[in-house]
Write an enzyme that holds these catalytic residues in place. Structure first.
Site, PDB file in Angstrom:
ATOM      1  N   HIS A 184      84.362  18.141  75.036  1.00 29.16           N
ATOM      2  CA  HIS A 184      83.157  17.350  75.287  1.00 29.16           C
ATOM      3  C   HIS A 184      82.073  18.171  75.989  1.00 29.16           C
ATOM      4  O   HIS A 184      81.109  17.607  76.516  1.00 29.16           O
ATOM      5  CB  HIS A 184      83.489  16.120  76.139  1.00 29.16           C
ATOM      6  CG  HIS A 184      84.312  15.091  75.419  1.00 29.16           C
ATOM      7  ND1 HIS A 184      85.601  15.314  75.045  1.00 29.16           N
ATOM      8  CD2 HIS A 184      84.004  13.839  75.008  1.00 29.16           C
ATOM      9  CE1 HIS A 184      86.081  14.234  74.440  1.00 29.16           C
ATOM     10  NE2 HIS A 184      85.122  13.331  74.394  1.00 29.16           N
ATOM     11  N   GLU A 194      82.229  10.267  61.799  1.00 29.76           N
ATOM     12  CA  GLU A 194      80.995  11.053  61.810  1.00 29.76           C
ATOM     13  C   GLU A 194      80.638  11.602  60.438  1.00 29.76           C
ATOM     14  O   GLU A 194      79.454  11.621  60.063  1.00 29.76           O
ATOM     15  CB  GLU A 194      81.120  12.204  62.818  1.00 29.76           C
ATOM     16  CG  GLU A 194      80.981  11.790  64.277  1.00 29.76           C
ATOM     17  CD  GLU A 194      82.249  11.162  64.835  1.00 29.76           C
ATOM     18  OE1 GLU A 194      82.212  10.647  65.968  1.00 29.76           O
ATOM     19  OE2 GLU A 194      83.285  11.189  64.124  1.00 29.76           O
TER      20      GLU A 194
END
Length: 403
Positions: A208, A139
């Site tokens: 998450h 990322e």
């Protein structure tokens, strides 16, 4: 100081200040509105149409809607076409890629797999691997690459497979994406969109189930918006791509299957305007994203009990639309904020501070804020539900506010 504990969050009422009913007119100081804030819906004949149609959707368990209620003046009329929210995002993205060859998509599995929630499905086949670029699991690298691409004239869209993963790119988003326009003396603009699924889902676990709006709200140079319907998902996506500013578009993982009829004509939504969901007289309820549907479910009970809540989807998390919010506060004189963000340092805390600073003398009661608990989101389903605000808490809070 009084505290009321509900099903999933704690509400604290401050009694340290007295409130009266005097109505002083305060001059509202608004942040400079960009040209994009004056965008409008255009029909086929080139006429301007208003972007404020009031839409109401039927709430289903776990915030997954299958059928929309028809409201006069809404986009759920006979014209238009029905799309799920993730399809509306894709349609907006595809329209902008058709118009502007500089628009490109970067992220993990965004290409031939079509994205983790199929927002980019079919785009790699249509536009090729260079405009829909699959990346390694890195990322920080591909977000930094997107910033560099924006500096050279491209308009990249970064998809985080899950918004929690973008914490790995926090340096690139904050120090580079948010600040380069300033630190370069205006030599560079960073027209970048950062988007992806987030929020508390169906037992996705703590890592998450992140709500990153509180992380990024203090970063100078960033705009933040949160979509909640297929209509505003498409409109905000298109507006974010056209903006010269870096924009973070928050999408909730449980809202991708919402279905709504949207116009066939091209339209965009302002990045700096709230949406009036339901006009009312007794209390202003400010919310966004998934909590919009918890509030709407609670509103049915409240109406049956004789209350008339005004519901506003703030949509623009940074900057706040203080014009719409302020007019509502001046009318109802009571405010309830409902968010899925954490209570400490969340969007609700910033919104409460802004309302107190600008509209103190219009308030007849302390501002109440319902937020998620300051705990990691549990994996167990029942415990997960306990950590976020539920409709019965909203009903209780309104009843207390309107005593």
């Amino acid at each position: 100081m009084a505290a009321v504990q509900g099903l999933g969050s704690v509400v604290t009422l401050s009694s340290g200040h007295s409130f009266d009913s005097r109505r002083r007119r305060y001059r509202l100081v608004l942040q400079h509105q960009s040209e994009l804030s004056r965008d409008y819906l255009i029909n086929g004949s080139g006429q301007r149409l208003t972007d404020g149609a009031k839409r109401s959707l039927k709430f289903a368990p776990r915030a997954v809607l299958t059928k929309a209620e028809t409201v006069p003046g809404s986009t759920s009329a006979k014209s238009g076409h029905e799309l799920l929210l993730f399809e509306a995002l894709r349609e907006g993205l595809e329209e902008e890629m058709d118009k502007d060859p500089r628009v490109c998509v970067i992220g993990e599995d965004v290409g031939h797999y079509g994205g983790s929630y199929k927002v980019t499905k079919g785009l790699a086949k249509k536009y090729g691997d260079l405009r829909v670029l699959d990346t390694p699991i890195a990322e920080n690298s591909f977000t930094g690459m997107a910033v560099g691409a924006a500096m050279t004239g491209l308009r990249p869209i970064v998809e985080g497979m899950n918004m929690g993963f973008l914490l790995l790119a926090y340096n690139q988003i904050s120090n580079n994406c948010g600040m380069l326009h300033y630190t370069s003396g205006g030599q560079f603009t960073i027209p970048t969109v950062i988007r992806g699924p987030g929020g508390v889902g169906r037992q996705l676990g703590a890592e998450h189930s992140q709500r990153l709006e509180s992380y990024f709200q203090s970063v100078p140079g960033l705009q933040m918006v949160a979509c909640s319907t297929p209509y505003n998902a498409k409109g905000l996506m298109k507006a974010a791509i056209r903006s010269e500013n870096p924009v973070i578009l928050f999408e909730h993982v449980l809202l991708y299957n919402l279905k709504e009829r949207i116009p066939d004509e091209e339209y965009i939504c302002s990045l700096e305007e709230a949406e009036m969901v339901r006009p009312g007289e007794h209390v202003t309820i400010l919310t966004y994203s998934r909590m919009r549907y918890h509030v709407m479910q609670a509103a049915k009970t409240l109406v049956n009990k004789g209350y008339d809540p005004e519901i506003i989807d703030i949509r623009s998390l940074k900057p706040f639309d203080l014009y719409t919010i302020g007019n509502s506060v001046k009318k109802t004189h009571r405010v309830l904020i409902v968010e899925e963000c954490m209570r400490t340092g969340g969007i609700g805390a910033s919104l409460r501070a802004a309302i107190i600073e600008n509209f103190w003398d219009y308030l007849d009661a302390p501002i109440m804020c319902l937020s998620s608990q300051d705990v990691p989101t549990p994996y167990a389903g029942p415990l997960e539900d306990w950590t976020v605000v539920q409709p019965p808490q909203i009903v209780t809070a309104v009843e207390q506010l309107c005593k």
